[in-house]
Design an enzyme around this catalytic site. Structure first.
Site, PDB file in Angstrom:
ATOM      1  N   GLU A   1      62.016  13.351 -25.607  1.00  0.00           N
ATOM      2  CA  GLU A   1      63.188  14.104 -25.154  1.00  0.00           C
ATOM      3  C   GLU A   1      62.818  15.402 -24.428  1.00  0.00           C
ATOM      4  O   GLU A   1      63.331  16.473 -24.758  1.00  0.00           O
ATOM      5  CB  GLU A   1      64.092  14.435 -26.353  1.00  0.00           C
ATOM      6  CG  GLU A   1      64.643  13.185 -27.028  1.00  0.00           C
ATOM      7  CD  GLU A   1      65.669  13.505 -28.120  1.00  0.00           C
ATOM      8  OE1 GLU A   1      66.781  12.978 -28.028  1.00  0.00           O
ATOM      9  OE2 GLU A   1      65.334  14.266 -29.041  1.00  0.00           O
ATOM     10  N   VAL A   2      61.949  15.285 -23.452  1.00  0.00           N
ATOM     11  CA  VAL A   2      61.527  16.478 -22.715  1.00  0.00           C
ATOM     12  C   VAL A   2      62.436  16.664 -21.498  1.00  0.00           C
ATOM     13  O   VAL A   2      62.374  15.903 -20.546  1.00  0.00           O
ATOM     14  CB  VAL A   2      60.056  16.363 -22.288  1.00  0.00           C
ATOM     15  CG1 VAL A   2      59.645  17.599 -21.496  1.00  0.00           C
ATOM     16  CG2 VAL A   2      59.170  16.187 -23.520  1.00  0.00           C
TER      17      VAL A   2
END
Lengths: 473, 473
Positions: free
Chosen positions: B264-265
């Protein structure tokens, strides 16, 4: 150059900065202790405190003297609590040794003087104590308090009869399964487990309602196979069996109070079942008369075995004038019952369901805290007839997987109400005087292995609403 | 006379009788064991059972021989389990003595032969065992199984940095409070606590996303004060600090797998923050390039310290071709990832969130049970690249007050899937083959002090819907 280029947005930047500062404060400091409070729960009746922090040696030793110096209860309690409080100590000590750190502690011995050598727990036993916490130089914290802890064990209900009764061995056929039963030994273990922790056990055998499960072993106890409670008032067998139960369990429960229930008795089965209706007609009794007859007969049995009977308030509401004067009236339906009961000379226990039924999940901690068992009772001799209050945990929709969260932390809110001086818990704004201590106490329960739910949830035992510190939930 | 007078109502009476009989059966018998099942959970890979019940002496003794006969882990594990299993024995024994009962037990000694004297836990260590349970006359139950237990500890996230890192002592300023932190000693205690129970600890330091809390101690790690994650890819300080963390915690976590996160960057802060954008432009890198750059750089650091890197599947999904071939790909977003990863030669861990995220409360036990980590992988050499599966317990809306109920019993459903032979858990109707054993196992967990929630609730960790037996919830 940059400041100028940003000028048109300076207001925006200012707010961003504010936002940043407040976020940073939250991240870096979090929950702060209010130094004007002493983080004790429940508050002792009197206390003073110094402004120094004293370090307690995790290898704390116990020195007991006085008449009761040899009490097993005290020594075992000390060892048990030492293990709970210093649970995580061993690892730290090893690393302290590796790092060559020698810790210096202010307190390395707990000295206790016990004035009585009686271990018996009964109503009225003096359980007060004074606690001095002092450094060697004599500075001290002094506290005093009185404790009365009772576990009220509602053993049997309409769904299940889990207790072994040797004289009537089929009764526990009414248990859910053979694995979900208490033997006589189990029940005795519970009583001695409680005794080691200074807790009385008040057993309840609820009659004549809430008793359908009795008939799984002895169907004659049902008015009929299709109409199963209250217990059949018309048969001698019913009372022989109750007497047998009381004789058997008297050996298990030494506490002087014994609860006979008496709540929520729907007498429909008595008036609709031919042989019971005939019995009532023969005696010119109404169903209400028969309810009174049943309760009073059960009370006599309990009294004859040396117990003081406790009954739910319905018995008082229905026939106060005929109720045995020894009866302790157990309030539950609403407010105002204890004032009436003590005005008539009865003793009373306060459990108003609107505030002290823990299975009512929509009662927040402050409503539990603000409930006052002595409300409406101004005469001191009448106040003395209020034995105390009880928070009730009914388990229709709770089981071993969530009972701790339903009980805690709200039970502790009632505990401070019962334990501490009325002025201390009533006088000021509890959001300032109690809530910070209560948040702290909940986290202490968590650290000690009790799965107390967040304090400020809308409904009891709900999970936290998002990530965050235990101290702010 | 009576039969005749009832004749007009005979049908009605018949149904009443039926109703009564069925009610009575429920009350008196309740849950019954299906004798065609062996009540073990999870099922061993092979077993046979006799038809006799053997009684185990609560004072069971241990006899260990073989090369590893002196292992502390084994002896402590034996004592620990003896206490748990025979928790309620003491009281019974006392009463048995009072009653003059002498119990005869079939099994009074546990004999174990340990073939290895290594206590080290690593991937691939042979943890299989064979268990014989036999009476003196030689009848026996034989079982065999392989165990691999790993605790994946996601230590740090955006809200809190609770771990002490000696080289960068301000990092845990990002903890919620000073009471909600892990010292180096605490973390070591967790690892040795796990080791004594045969459990590896795989630590996770999630980079570059989910890392806002890092900046509470070192604000330079944020791209800017208003845009705080991912960690600033443009600064050497960021990587120096990661290297420092890894060096410090390498001493704590000996297990060869180390999780570097990578999930989840959102690179928005990199492209919107002037100095980071400039850094990207200078290198002709896109934000996605920078994500790859960051992950690979962190992987190199972990590998240089002797760890095998594990990364969430986003890294594989984004740049599989450039991912270090040693990488273990950790699936979570959905099905089908492990088949792709093993086809490219990567090892894989299965955690499809639709079925194995325990914080997804709407996944019933049977969906957990039916999830098959090897689905879609038919080649045996590719199957061998699936290290296993992991059920994930994320605690956004859980804390110590309800984490046990969220994990249990559903984690045990996954355990049988992972532990037992595929044919045993896939072939037949699980309502008949698994559910009765699972209900029984949940109650066993409860008896052992684990607050496992009811099995058949619509949502995980919900209380039972009404009064009833543990064995039917």
């Amino acid at each position: 150059m940059l400041p100028f280029s940003q000028k048109p947005h300076s207001k925006f930047s200012f707010f961003k900065l504010l936002f940043w500062v407040s976020q940073l404060l939250v991240l870096s400091s979090g929950f702060e202790l209010d130094e004007s409070l002493t983080y004790i729960w429940p508050l002792p009746s009197e206390f003073t405190s110094g402004n120094e922090t004293l370090a307690v040696d995790p290898t704390l030793s116990l020195s007991v003297s006085g008449k009761g110096g040899d009490l097993k209860i005290l020594r075992e309690g000390f060892e048990r609590y030492k293990k709970i409080i210093f649970k995580h100590v061993s690892g730290v000590s090893i690393f302290e040794k590796l790092r060559g750190i020698t810790s210096v502690y202010d307190i390395s011995e707990l000295r206790i003087i016990v004035n009585s050598d009686s271990e018996e727990l009964q109503l009225g036993v003096d359980e007060s104590y004074t606690l001095f916490v002092a450094k060697n130089d004599g500075k001290s914290i002094v506290g005093g308090a009185t404790i009365e802890n009772v576990l009220h064990w509602h053993i049997i209900d309409e769904q299940s009869f889990p207790l072994e009764v040797p004289t009537y061995p089929n009764l526990w056929n009414g248990a859910y399964t053979k694995w979900e039963r208490y033997t006589v030994e189990d029940a005795s273990d519970i009583v001695s487990f409680a005794k080691m922790r200074g807790i009385h056990v008040m057993a309840e055998v609820d009659v004549p309602g809430h008793a359908e499960s009795w008939g799984a072993g002895y169907p004659d106890l049902w008015p009929s196979s299709s109409c199963r409670e209250p217990l059949d008032v018309s048969k001698n067998f019913t009372f022989d069996l109750i007497s047998g139960i009381l004789s058997d369990i008297r050996k298990i429960f030494p506490f002087e109070l014994f609860h006979l229930g008496g709540d929520e008795v729907n007498t429909g089965c008595w008036t609709s079942t031919p042989h019971v209706k005939q019995w009532l007609n023969d005696r010119n009794m109404t169903a209400k008369d028969a309810y009174q007859y049943f309760v009073l007969k059960a009370q006599e049995m309990a009294i004859s075995k040396g117990w003081t009977p406790v009954n739910w308030e319905e018995t008082f509401n229905a026939f106060a004038a005929n109720l045995n004067p020894q009866t302790v009236v157990h309030n539950w339906l609403g407010p105002g019952v204890c004032p009436n009961a003590v005005a008539k000379g009865f003793r009373c226990i306060f459990s108003n369901q609107g505030v002290w039924y823990l299975d009512h999940l929509d009662v927040p901690w402050d409503q539990v805290y603000n409930a006052e068992p002595l409300e409406g009772i101004n005469n001191v001799s009448e106040q003395n007839l209020v034995l105390g209050g009880e928070v009730c945990m009914w388990d229709e929709v709770a089981d071993t997987s969530n009972v701790q969260q339903t009980i805690w932390p709200r039970a502790a809110a009632a505990a401070e109400r019962l334990w501490s001086k009325r002025e201390a818990v009533s006088a000021r704004n509890i959001t300032l005087t109690a809530l910070p201590r209560f948040l702290y106490f909940r986290c202490l329960l968590n650290r000690r292995g009790v799965q107390a739910a967040p304090v400020t949830n809308k409904y009891a035992r709900q999970p936290p609403t998002g990530p965050g510190s235990c101290y702010e939930q």
